[in-house]
Design a protein around this motif. Structure first.
Motif, PDB file in Angstrom:
ATOM      1  N   LYS A 161       0.824  -1.213   0.000  1.00  0.00           N
ATOM      2  CA  LYS A 161       0.000   0.000   0.000  1.00  0.00           C
ATOM      3  C   LYS A 161       0.856   1.260   0.000  1.00  0.00           C
ATOM      4  CE  LYS A 161      -4.134  -1.930   2.221  1.00  0.00           C
ATOM      5  NZ  LYS A 161      -5.045  -1.837   3.396  1.00  0.00           N
ATOM      6  N   GLY A 162       2.038   1.175   0.569  1.00  0.00           N
ATOM      7  CA  GLY A 162       2.924   2.335   0.587  1.00  0.00           C
ATOM      8  C   GLY A 162       3.844   2.404  -0.608  1.00  0.00           C
ATOM      9  N   LEU A 163       3.713   1.435  -1.522  1.00  0.00           N
ATOM     10  CA  LEU A 163       4.604   1.361  -2.677  1.00  0.00           C
ATOM     11  C   LEU A 163       3.850   1.431  -4.004  1.00  0.00           C
ATOM     12  CD1 LEU A 163       6.908  -1.495  -1.304  1.00  0.00           C
ATOM     13  CD2 LEU A 163       7.526   0.928  -1.540  1.00  0.00           C
ATOM     14  N   VAL A 164       2.676   2.028  -3.978  1.00  0.00           N
ATOM     15  CA  VAL A 164       1.890   2.159  -5.208  1.00  0.00           C
ATOM     16  C   VAL A 164       2.681   2.992  -6.220  1.00  0.00           C
ATOM     17  CG1 VAL A 164      -0.227   3.067  -6.216  1.00  0.00           C
ATOM     18  CG2 VAL A 164      -0.293   1.929  -3.978  1.00  0.00           C
ATOM     19  N   GLY A 165       2.825   2.448  -7.424  1.00  0.00           N
ATOM     20  CA  GLY A 165       3.548   3.148  -8.478  1.00  0.00           C
ATOM     21  C   GLY A 165       5.054   2.963  -8.446  1.00  0.00           C
ATOM     22  N   VAL A 166       5.547   2.187  -7.477  1.00  0.00           N
ATOM     23  CA  VAL A 166       6.985   1.961  -7.357  1.00  0.00           C
ATOM     24  C   VAL A 166       7.365   0.683  -8.099  1.00  0.00           C
ATOM     25  CG1 VAL A 166       8.900   1.524  -5.775  1.00  0.00           C
ATOM     26  CG2 VAL A 166       7.093   3.146  -5.134  1.00  0.00           C
ATOM     27  N   ASP A 167       8.257   0.804  -9.055  1.00  0.00           N
ATOM     28  CA  ASP A 167       8.802  -0.348  -9.766  1.00  0.00           C
ATOM     29  C   ASP A 167       9.920  -0.939  -8.896  1.00  0.00           C
ATOM     30  OD1 ASP A 167      10.584  -1.926 -11.400  1.00  0.00           O
ATOM     31  OD2 ASP A 167       9.553  -1.129 -13.150  1.00  0.00           O
ATOM     32  N   LEU A 168       9.714  -2.134  -8.365  1.00  0.00           N
ATOM     33  CA  LEU A 168      10.665  -2.705  -7.420  1.00  0.00           C
ATOM     34  C   LEU A 168      12.015  -3.009  -8.051  1.00  0.00           C
ATOM     35  CD1 LEU A 168       8.389  -5.057  -5.290  1.00  0.00           C
ATOM     36  CD2 LEU A 168       9.330  -2.833  -4.661  1.00  0.00           C
ATOM     37  N   GLU A 169      12.026  -3.345  -9.328  1.00  0.00           N
ATOM     38  CA  GLU A 169      13.315  -3.591  -9.977  1.00  0.00           C
ATOM     39  C   GLU A 169      14.116  -2.292 -10.077  1.00  0.00           C
ATOM     40  OE1 GLU A 169      14.582  -6.459 -10.655  1.00  0.00           O
ATOM     41  OE2 GLU A 169      12.776  -7.507  -9.966  1.00  0.00           O
ATOM     42  N   ARG A 170      13.426  -1.209 -10.423  1.00  0.00           N
ATOM     43  CA  ARG A 170      14.109   0.087 -10.482  1.00  0.00           C
ATOM     44  C   ARG A 170      14.555   0.531  -9.091  1.00  0.00           C
ATOM     45  NH1 ARG A 170      10.641   4.525 -12.827  1.00  0.00           N
ATOM     46  NH2 ARG A 170      12.532   5.712 -12.342  1.00  0.00           N
ATOM     47  N   LEU A 171      13.710   0.296  -8.087  1.00  0.00           N
ATOM     48  CA  LEU A 171      14.079   0.649  -6.718  1.00  0.00           C
ATOM     49  C   LEU A 171      15.338  -0.109  -6.296  1.00  0.00           C
ATOM     50  CD1 LEU A 171      11.867   1.025  -3.606  1.00  0.00           C
ATOM     51  CD2 LEU A 171      13.719  -0.635  -3.568  1.00  0.00           C
ATOM     52  N   THR A 172      15.377  -1.388  -6.600  1.00  0.00           N
ATOM     53  CA  THR A 172      16.533  -2.197  -6.221  1.00  0.00           C
ATOM     54  C   THR A 172      17.799  -1.675  -6.890  1.00  0.00           C
ATOM     55  OG1 THR A 172      15.089  -4.132  -6.003  1.00  0.00           O
ATOM     56  CG2 THR A 172      17.451  -4.545  -6.165  1.00  0.00           C
ATOM     57  N   ALA A 173      17.711  -1.381  -8.178  1.00  0.00           N
ATOM     58  CA  ALA A 173      18.882  -0.897  -8.913  1.00  0.00           C
ATOM     59  C   ALA A 173      19.338   0.463  -8.393  1.00  0.00           C
ATOM     60  CB  ALA A 173      18.566  -0.818 -10.405  1.00  0.00           C
ATOM     61  N   ARG A 174      18.375   1.339  -8.101  1.00  0.00           N
ATOM     62  CA  ARG A 174      18.742   2.685  -7.638  1.00  0.00           C
ATOM     63  C   ARG A 174      19.366   2.622  -6.242  1.00  0.00           C
ATOM     64  NH1 ARG A 174      16.832   7.767  -9.715  1.00  0.00           N
ATOM     65  NH2 ARG A 174      17.442   9.480  -8.299  1.00  0.00           N
ATOM     66  N   ALA A 175      18.782   1.812  -5.352  1.00  0.00           N
ATOM     67  CA  ALA A 175      19.326   1.687  -4.007  1.00  0.00           C
ATOM     68  C   ALA A 175      20.722   1.068  -4.048  1.00  0.00           C
ATOM     69  CB  ALA A 175      18.393   0.848  -3.139  1.00  0.00           C
ATOM     70  N   ARG A 176      20.910   0.062  -4.889  1.00  0.00           N
ATOM     71  CA  ARG A 176      22.227  -0.555  -5.012  1.00  0.00           C
ATOM     72  C   ARG A 176      23.263   0.461  -5.506  1.00  0.00           C
ATOM     73  NH1 ARG A 176      24.452  -5.589  -5.489  1.00  0.00           N
ATOM     74  NH2 ARG A 176      22.430  -6.645  -5.480  1.00  0.00           N
ATOM     75  N   ALA A 177      22.923   1.196  -6.545  1.00  0.00           N
ATOM     76  CA  ALA A 177      23.864   2.181  -7.081  1.00  0.00           C
ATOM     77  C   ALA A 177      24.211   3.223  -6.025  1.00  0.00           C
ATOM     78  CB  ALA A 177      23.271   2.835  -8.318  1.00  0.00           C
ATOM     79  N   PHE A 178      23.221   3.624  -5.237  1.00  0.00           N
ATOM     80  CA  PHE A 178      23.446   4.666  -4.236  1.00  0.00           C
ATOM     81  C   PHE A 178      24.404   4.197  -3.143  1.00  0.00           C
ATOM     82  CE2 PHE A 178      21.942   6.914  -0.318  1.00  0.00           C
ATOM     83  CZ  PHE A 178      22.395   8.174  -0.666  1.00  0.00           C
ATOM     84  N   VAL A 179      24.181   2.981  -2.615  1.00  0.00           N
ATOM     85  CA  VAL A 179      25.030   2.534  -1.498  1.00  0.00           C
ATOM     86  C   VAL A 179      26.408   2.095  -1.971  1.00  0.00           C
ATOM     87  CG1 VAL A 179      23.053   1.855  -0.093  1.00  0.00           C
ATOM     88  CG2 VAL A 179      24.160   0.143  -1.548  1.00  0.00           C
ATOM     89  N   GLU A 180      26.525   1.711  -3.241  1.00  0.00           N
ATOM     90  CA  GLU A 180      27.818   1.241  -3.733  1.00  0.00           C
ATOM     91  C   GLU A 180      28.666   2.364  -4.329  1.00  0.00           C
ATOM     92  OE1 GLU A 180      26.772  -3.426  -4.798  1.00  0.00           O
ATOM     93  OE2 GLU A 180      27.060  -1.983  -6.438  1.00  0.00           O
ATOM     94  N   ALA A 181      28.042   3.498  -4.631  1.00  0.00           N
ATOM     95  CA  ALA A 181      28.766   4.574  -5.319  1.00  0.00           C
ATOM     96  C   ALA A 181      29.644   5.397  -4.388  1.00  0.00           C
ATOM     97  CB  ALA A 181      27.779   5.493  -6.035  1.00  0.00           C
ATOM     98  N   GLY A 182      29.306   5.428  -3.130  1.00  0.00           N
ATOM     99  CA  GLY A 182      30.047   6.265  -2.200  1.00  0.00           C
ATOM    100  C   GLY A 182      30.284   5.531  -0.903  1.00  0.00           C
ATOM    101  N   PRO A 183      30.452   6.267   0.187  1.00  0.00           N
ATOM    102  CA  PRO A 183      30.636   5.627   1.489  1.00  0.00           C
ATOM    103  C   PRO A 183      29.351   4.926   1.925  1.00  0.00           C
ATOM    104  CG  PRO A 183      30.317   7.990   1.751  1.00  0.00           C
ATOM    105  CD  PRO A 183      30.453   7.737   0.275  1.00  0.00           C
TER     106      PRO A 183
END
Length: 378
Positions: free
Chosen positions: A114-136
Protein backbone atom coordinates in the motif's frame (compact mmCIF):
# COMPACT_ATOMS: atom_id res chain seq x y z
CA UNK A 1 10.68 -48.26 4.44
CA UNK A 2 10.02 -48.67 8.15
CA UNK A 3 6.58 -47.51 9.19
CA UNK A 4 6.61 -44.03 10.63
CA UNK A 5 4.59 -45.28 13.60
CA UNK A 6 7.55 -47.40 14.79
CA UNK A 7 10.00 -44.53 15.21
CA UNK A 8 11.47 -44.46 18.73
CA UNK A 9 10.28 -41.77 21.11
CA UNK A 10 12.83 -39.27 22.39
CA UNK A 11 11.84 -37.66 25.67
CA UNK A 12 12.02 -33.95 26.41
CA UNK A 13 15.06 -34.27 28.64
CA UNK A 14 16.93 -36.36 26.06
CA UNK A 15 15.97 -33.83 23.42
CA UNK A 16 17.26 -31.05 25.65
CA UNK A 17 20.64 -32.69 26.13
CA UNK A 18 21.01 -33.48 22.44
CA UNK A 19 20.32 -29.87 21.50
CA UNK A 20 22.64 -28.51 24.18
CA UNK A 21 25.42 -30.75 22.87
CA UNK A 22 25.00 -29.34 19.33
CA UNK A 23 24.89 -25.83 20.77
CA UNK A 24 28.21 -26.29 22.63
CA UNK A 25 26.44 -25.79 25.96
CA UNK A 26 27.27 -28.99 27.84
CA UNK A 27 30.86 -27.82 28.14
CA UNK A 28 32.77 -24.96 26.59
CA UNK A 29 34.30 -25.98 23.27
CA UNK A 30 37.91 -25.47 22.28
CA UNK A 31 36.82 -23.97 19.00
CA UNK A 32 37.66 -20.69 17.30
CA UNK A 33 35.03 -17.96 17.23
CA UNK A 34 34.91 -18.15 13.44
CA UNK A 35 34.33 -21.91 13.45
CA UNK A 36 31.67 -21.56 16.14
CA UNK A 37 29.77 -18.88 14.20
CA UNK A 38 29.82 -21.21 11.20
CA UNK A 39 28.79 -24.29 13.16
CA UNK A 40 25.84 -22.42 14.70
CA UNK A 41 24.81 -21.00 11.29
CA UNK A 42 25.08 -17.51 12.68
CA UNK A 43 24.28 -15.67 15.89
CA UNK A 44 21.20 -13.62 16.62
CA UNK A 45 22.42 -10.01 16.56
CA UNK A 46 19.51 -7.60 16.91
CA UNK A 47 21.70 -5.69 19.35
CA UNK A 48 25.49 -5.28 19.19
CA UNK A 49 26.63 -7.24 22.24
CA UNK A 50 24.55 -10.45 22.16
CA UNK A 51 26.83 -12.34 19.71
CA UNK A 52 29.75 -11.80 22.09
CA UNK A 53 27.81 -13.14 25.07
CA UNK A 54 26.56 -16.09 23.02
CA UNK A 55 30.14 -17.11 22.23
CA UNK A 56 31.25 -16.60 25.83
CA UNK A 57 28.62 -19.13 26.91
CA UNK A 58 29.95 -21.68 24.44
CA UNK A 59 33.71 -21.30 23.95
CA UNK A 60 36.66 -21.90 26.24
CA UNK A 61 38.77 -18.80 26.77
CA UNK A 62 36.65 -16.58 24.53
CA UNK A 63 37.36 -12.86 24.68
CA UNK A 64 35.42 -10.16 22.82
CA UNK A 65 38.50 -9.08 20.89
CA UNK A 66 38.42 -12.34 18.91
CA UNK A 67 35.01 -11.72 17.38
CA UNK A 68 35.73 -7.99 17.05
CA UNK A 69 38.80 -8.82 14.99
CA UNK A 70 36.76 -11.04 12.70
CA UNK A 71 34.31 -8.19 12.22
CA UNK A 72 37.06 -5.75 11.33
CA UNK A 73 38.76 -8.18 8.92
CA UNK A 74 35.38 -8.88 7.26
CA UNK A 75 35.53 -12.58 8.09
CA UNK A 76 32.13 -12.19 9.77
CA UNK A 77 29.37 -9.68 9.00
CA UNK A 78 26.07 -8.38 10.38
CA UNK A 79 23.04 -8.52 8.10
CA UNK A 80 19.37 -9.49 7.80
CA UNK A 81 18.87 -13.19 7.09
CA UNK A 82 16.82 -15.66 9.12
CA UNK A 83 13.35 -14.58 10.24
CA UNK A 84 14.07 -11.12 8.82
CA UNK A 85 16.31 -10.44 11.81
CA UNK A 86 19.93 -9.34 12.00
CA UNK A 87 22.46 -12.13 12.36
CA UNK A 88 26.21 -12.30 12.64
CA UNK A 89 27.39 -14.75 9.99
CA UNK A 90 30.67 -15.89 8.57
CA UNK A 91 31.30 -14.18 5.25
CA UNK A 92 30.72 -17.50 3.47
CA UNK A 93 27.38 -18.11 5.17
CA UNK A 94 26.24 -14.55 4.55
CA UNK A 95 26.88 -15.04 0.84
CA UNK A 96 25.25 -18.46 0.63
CA UNK A 97 22.37 -18.26 3.13
CA UNK A 98 20.97 -14.89 2.08
CA UNK A 99 19.91 -16.22 -1.38
CA UNK A 100 18.16 -19.11 0.39
CA UNK A 101 15.93 -16.76 2.40
CA UNK A 102 15.54 -14.13 -0.34
CA UNK A 103 12.09 -15.40 -1.40
CA UNK A 104 10.85 -14.73 2.14
CA UNK A 105 12.34 -11.23 2.05
CA UNK A 106 10.58 -10.62 -1.30
CA UNK A 107 7.26 -11.71 0.21
CA UNK A 108 7.86 -9.38 3.13
CA UNK A 109 7.88 -6.43 0.73
CA UNK A 110 4.34 -7.42 -0.23
CA UNK A 111 3.12 -6.50 3.26
CA UNK A 112 4.03 -2.89 2.46
CA UNK A 113 2.47 -2.72 -1.02
CA UNK A 114 0.00 0.00 0.00
CA UNK A 115 2.92 2.34 0.59
CA UNK A 116 4.60 1.36 -2.68
CA UNK A 117 1.89 2.16 -5.21
CA UNK A 118 3.55 3.15 -8.48
CA UNK A 119 6.98 1.96 -7.36
CA UNK A 120 8.80 -0.35 -9.77
CA UNK A 121 10.67 -2.70 -7.42
CA UNK A 122 13.31 -3.59 -9.98
CA UNK A 123 14.11 0.09 -10.48
CA UNK A 124 14.08 0.65 -6.72
CA UNK A 125 16.53 -2.20 -6.22
CA UNK A 126 18.88 -0.90 -8.91
CA UNK A 127 18.74 2.69 -7.64
CA UNK A 128 19.33 1.69 -4.01
CA UNK A 129 22.23 -0.55 -5.01
CA UNK A 130 23.86 2.18 -7.08
CA UNK A 131 23.45 4.67 -4.24
CA UNK A 132 25.03 2.53 -1.50
CA UNK A 133 27.82 1.24 -3.73
CA UNK A 134 28.77 4.57 -5.32
CA UNK A 135 30.05 6.27 -2.20
CA UNK A 136 30.64 5.63 1.49
CA UNK A 137 28.23 3.32 3.35
CA UNK A 138 24.86 5.00 3.88
CA UNK A 139 22.43 5.25 6.75
CA UNK A 140 18.93 3.93 6.22
CA UNK A 141 17.68 7.50 6.44
CA UNK A 142 19.96 8.50 3.57
CA UNK A 143 18.75 5.56 1.50
CA UNK A 144 15.16 6.52 2.20
CA UNK A 145 15.74 10.15 1.19
CA UNK A 146 17.45 9.08 -2.03
CA UNK A 147 14.50 6.87 -2.97
CA UNK A 148 12.02 9.62 -2.15
CA UNK A 149 13.60 11.82 -4.83
CA UNK A 150 12.41 9.25 -7.37
CA UNK A 151 9.09 8.31 -5.72
CA UNK A 152 8.03 11.35 -3.62
CA UNK A 153 4.50 10.06 -3.21
CA UNK A 154 5.50 6.72 -1.71
CA UNK A 155 5.52 5.93 1.99
CA UNK A 156 9.08 6.57 3.28
CA UNK A 157 9.08 3.59 5.64
CA UNK A 158 7.85 1.26 2.90
CA UNK A 159 10.66 2.42 0.61
CA UNK A 160 13.20 1.69 3.33
CA UNK A 161 11.77 -1.77 3.99
CA UNK A 162 11.80 -2.56 0.28
CA UNK A 163 15.47 -1.61 -0.01
CA UNK A 164 16.33 -3.63 3.11
CA UNK A 165 14.53 -6.70 1.81
CA UNK A 166 15.49 -6.55 -1.84
CA UNK A 167 19.20 -5.95 -1.26
CA UNK A 168 21.66 -7.95 0.89
CA UNK A 169 22.70 -4.97 3.00
CA UNK A 170 25.48 -5.44 5.52
CA UNK A 171 26.02 -3.24 8.58
CA UNK A 172 29.61 -2.11 8.16
CA UNK A 173 32.13 -1.66 10.94
CA UNK A 174 32.63 -0.10 13.42
CA UNK A 175 29.01 -1.13 14.01
CA UNK A 176 29.16 -4.50 15.74
CA UNK A 177 32.75 -4.12 16.97
CA UNK A 178 33.05 -4.56 20.73
CA UNK A 179 33.68 -1.20 22.38
CA UNK A 180 33.59 0.76 19.11
CA UNK A 181 30.06 0.42 17.80
CA UNK A 182 28.62 3.42 15.98
CA UNK A 183 25.67 4.39 13.81
CA UNK A 184 24.25 1.79 11.44
CA UNK A 185 25.71 2.34 7.98
CA UNK A 186 25.02 0.02 5.08
CA UNK A 187 26.39 -1.21 1.81
CA UNK A 188 25.79 -4.34 -0.19
CA UNK A 189 27.35 -7.58 0.91
CA UNK A 190 29.08 -7.93 -2.45
CA UNK A 191 30.56 -4.45 -2.17
CA UNK A 192 31.79 -5.11 1.38
CA UNK A 193 33.38 -8.48 0.65
CA UNK A 194 34.44 -7.93 -2.95
CA UNK A 195 32.79 -9.01 -6.18
CA UNK A 196 35.18 -11.90 -6.83
CA UNK A 197 34.54 -13.44 -3.43
CA UNK A 198 30.81 -13.00 -3.87
CA UNK A 199 30.78 -14.53 -7.34
CA UNK A 200 32.67 -17.61 -6.13
CA UNK A 201 30.27 -18.36 -3.26
CA UNK A 202 27.00 -19.25 -4.98
CA UNK A 203 23.84 -20.15 -3.11
CA UNK A 204 23.57 -22.89 -0.51
CA UNK A 205 21.43 -25.88 -1.40
CA UNK A 206 18.37 -26.41 0.77
CA UNK A 207 19.41 -30.00 1.50
CA UNK A 208 22.84 -28.92 2.76
CA UNK A 209 21.31 -26.31 5.02
CA UNK A 210 18.88 -28.89 6.45
CA UNK A 211 21.83 -31.08 7.38
CA UNK A 212 23.68 -28.17 8.95
CA UNK A 213 20.58 -27.08 10.85
CA UNK A 214 20.19 -30.55 12.32
CA UNK A 215 23.87 -30.51 13.27
CA UNK A 216 23.35 -27.32 15.26
CA UNK A 217 19.73 -27.56 16.47
CA UNK A 218 18.60 -31.16 16.04
CA UNK A 219 16.83 -33.44 16.50
CA UNK A 220 14.17 -31.30 14.88
CA UNK A 221 10.93 -31.32 12.95
CA UNK A 222 10.19 -29.71 9.62
CA UNK A 223 8.27 -26.99 11.47
CA UNK A 224 11.24 -26.39 13.74
CA UNK A 225 13.54 -25.63 10.84
CA UNK A 226 10.90 -23.51 9.14
CA UNK A 227 10.66 -21.45 12.35
CA UNK A 228 14.45 -21.01 12.47
CA UNK A 229 14.74 -19.96 8.84
CA UNK A 230 11.49 -18.04 8.49
CA UNK A 231 10.70 -20.20 5.46
CA UNK A 232 7.90 -22.53 4.42
CA UNK A 233 7.67 -25.63 2.21
CA UNK A 234 10.75 -27.40 3.50
CA UNK A 235 9.01 -30.78 3.77
CA UNK A 236 10.33 -31.84 0.37
CA UNK A 237 13.96 -31.43 1.44
CA UNK A 238 13.42 -33.55 4.53
CA UNK A 239 11.73 -36.24 2.49
CA UNK A 240 14.64 -36.33 0.03
CA UNK A 241 17.03 -36.70 2.94
CA UNK A 242 14.91 -39.20 4.91
CA UNK A 243 16.99 -42.24 3.82
CA UNK A 244 20.12 -40.54 5.23
CA UNK A 245 18.57 -39.48 8.52
CA UNK A 246 17.43 -41.03 11.77
CA UNK A 247 13.81 -40.38 12.65
CA UNK A 248 12.30 -40.12 16.11
CA UNK A 249 9.05 -38.95 17.63
CA UNK A 250 8.75 -36.55 20.52
CA UNK A 251 6.43 -37.16 23.46
CA UNK A 252 3.55 -35.53 21.56
CA UNK A 253 4.05 -37.69 18.48
CA UNK A 254 5.74 -35.10 16.24
CA UNK A 255 8.27 -36.52 13.81
CA UNK A 256 11.86 -35.43 14.50
CA UNK A 257 14.79 -35.88 12.11
CA UNK A 258 18.45 -36.16 13.02
CA UNK A 259 21.92 -36.90 11.70
CA UNK A 260 22.89 -40.52 12.41
CA UNK A 261 26.26 -39.64 13.96
CA UNK A 262 25.16 -36.54 15.89
CA UNK A 263 25.56 -36.54 19.69
CA UNK A 264 22.57 -37.64 21.75
CA UNK A 265 23.87 -37.71 25.32
CA UNK A 266 22.33 -39.49 28.24
CA UNK A 267 19.45 -37.37 29.62
CA UNK A 268 21.18 -37.29 33.02
CA UNK A 269 24.30 -35.64 31.59
CA UNK A 270 25.06 -32.56 33.73
CA UNK A 271 24.31 -29.22 32.11
CA UNK A 272 26.15 -26.27 33.71
CA UNK A 273 24.47 -22.89 34.24
CA UNK A 274 24.83 -20.54 31.30
CA UNK A 275 24.06 -16.83 30.98
CA UNK A 276 22.51 -15.72 27.69
CA UNK A 277 22.08 -12.20 26.30
CA UNK A 278 18.65 -10.84 25.43
CA UNK A 279 18.62 -12.87 22.22
CA UNK A 280 19.96 -16.37 21.66
CA UNK A 281 18.98 -18.68 18.83
CA UNK A 282 18.67 -21.63 21.23
CA UNK A 283 15.47 -20.01 22.52
CA UNK A 284 14.17 -18.91 19.11
CA UNK A 285 14.87 -21.66 16.58
CA UNK A 286 12.19 -24.31 17.15
CA UNK A 287 8.45 -24.30 16.65
CA UNK A 288 8.16 -26.39 19.82
CA UNK A 289 10.45 -24.79 22.40
CA UNK A 290 9.63 -27.10 25.31
CA UNK A 291 13.06 -28.70 24.88
CA UNK A 292 14.49 -25.62 26.65
CA UNK A 293 11.47 -23.68 27.94
CA UNK A 294 9.18 -25.42 30.41
CA UNK A 295 5.48 -24.51 30.48
CA UNK A 296 6.08 -22.67 33.77
CA UNK A 297 8.80 -20.49 32.19
CA UNK A 298 6.96 -19.75 28.95
CA UNK A 299 6.65 -16.03 28.29
CA UNK A 300 8.79 -15.01 31.24
CA UNK A 301 11.81 -13.87 29.20
CA UNK A 302 9.81 -11.08 27.53
CA UNK A 303 7.78 -8.06 28.60
CA UNK A 304 6.00 -6.41 25.69
CA UNK A 305 8.67 -5.86 23.07
CA UNK A 306 11.50 -6.06 25.60
CA UNK A 307 13.58 -9.24 25.80
CA UNK A 308 15.45 -9.96 29.01
CA UNK A 309 18.83 -11.58 29.46
CA UNK A 310 18.25 -15.16 30.48
CA UNK A 311 19.79 -17.95 32.57
CA UNK A 312 19.82 -21.66 31.77
CA UNK A 313 19.84 -23.98 34.76
CA UNK A 314 20.07 -27.73 34.25
CA UNK A 315 19.63 -27.00 30.55
CA UNK A 316 16.30 -25.17 30.83
CA UNK A 317 15.27 -21.52 31.04
CA UNK A 318 15.28 -20.79 34.75
CA UNK A 319 15.78 -17.09 35.34
CA UNK A 320 16.80 -13.60 34.25
CA UNK A 321 19.85 -11.46 34.91
CA UNK A 322 21.33 -8.01 34.52
CA UNK A 323 24.77 -6.52 35.19
CA UNK A 324 25.37 -3.00 36.42
CA UNK A 325 28.34 -1.31 38.10
CA UNK A 326 30.13 -4.58 38.76
CA UNK A 327 27.09 -6.34 40.22
CA UNK A 328 25.34 -9.19 38.43
CA UNK A 329 21.79 -9.69 39.69
CA UNK A 330 20.13 -13.04 39.10
CA UNK A 331 16.36 -13.50 39.35
CA UNK A 332 15.44 -17.18 39.55
CA UNK A 333 11.93 -18.19 38.55
CA UNK A 334 11.83 -20.83 41.31
CA UNK A 335 14.42 -19.71 43.90
CA UNK A 336 13.25 -22.17 46.54
CA UNK A 337 13.37 -25.22 44.33
CA UNK A 338 15.87 -27.94 45.18
CA UNK A 339 17.65 -27.50 41.82
CA UNK A 340 18.07 -23.75 42.33
CA UNK A 341 19.37 -24.10 45.88
CA UNK A 342 21.87 -26.76 44.87
CA UNK A 343 23.11 -24.76 41.87
CA UNK A 344 23.68 -21.38 43.52
CA UNK A 345 27.42 -21.85 43.91
CA UNK A 346 27.71 -22.85 40.25
CA UNK A 347 25.61 -19.86 39.21
CA UNK A 348 27.83 -17.51 41.19
CA UNK A 349 30.99 -19.01 39.68
CA UNK A 350 29.59 -18.73 36.17
CA UNK A 351 28.44 -15.17 36.80
CA UNK A 352 31.86 -14.14 38.08
CA UNK A 353 33.48 -15.70 35.01
CA UNK A 354 31.14 -13.75 32.75
CA UNK A 355 31.75 -10.45 34.53
CA UNK A 356 35.51 -10.83 34.46
CA UNK A 357 35.55 -11.63 30.75
CA UNK A 358 32.79 -9.44 29.37
CA UNK A 359 31.96 -6.44 31.52
CA UNK A 360 33.84 -3.22 30.86
CA UNK A 361 33.37 -0.84 33.79
CA UNK A 362 36.48 1.27 34.46
CA UNK A 363 35.07 2.20 37.87
CA UNK A 364 35.13 -1.44 38.99
CA UNK A 365 38.65 -2.81 39.58
CA UNK A 366 39.39 -6.35 38.43
CA UNK A 367 38.28 -8.93 40.97
CA UNK A 368 35.69 -6.62 42.53
CA UNK A 369 32.71 -8.14 40.75
CA UNK A 370 29.84 -9.60 42.76
CA UNK A 371 26.81 -11.78 42.09
CA UNK A 372 23.58 -11.45 44.04
CA UNK A 373 20.16 -13.06 43.88
CA UNK A 374 17.03 -10.91 43.80
CA UNK A 375 14.67 -9.10 41.48
CA UNK A 376 16.10 -7.52 38.34
CA UNK A 377 13.20 -5.06 38.41
CA UNK A 378 13.78 -3.78 41.93
Amino acid sequence: MVSRTTHPVIGTRSLNRATLARQLLLGRAGMSARDAVGHLLGLQAQNVKPPYYQLHARLAGFRPAELAGLMESREVVRMVTMRSTIHTHTAHDALTLRPLVQPARDREVGHFRKGLVGVDLERLTARARAFVEAGPPRTMGEIREELLTQWPGADPQSLAVAARCRLPLVQVTPRGVWGRSGQVRLTTLENWLGSERAAAAGAASVDDVVLRYLGAFGPASVKDMQTWAGLTRLRGAFERLRPRLMVFRDENGAELFDLPDAPRPDPDTPAPPRFFPEFDNLLLSHADRTRVITPEAKGRSWAGNQAYRTLLLDGFLAGLWKADAGVLTVELFAPESKAAKEAKEEIVAEGELLLAAMEEDPQTPAGRWSVRFGSIHG
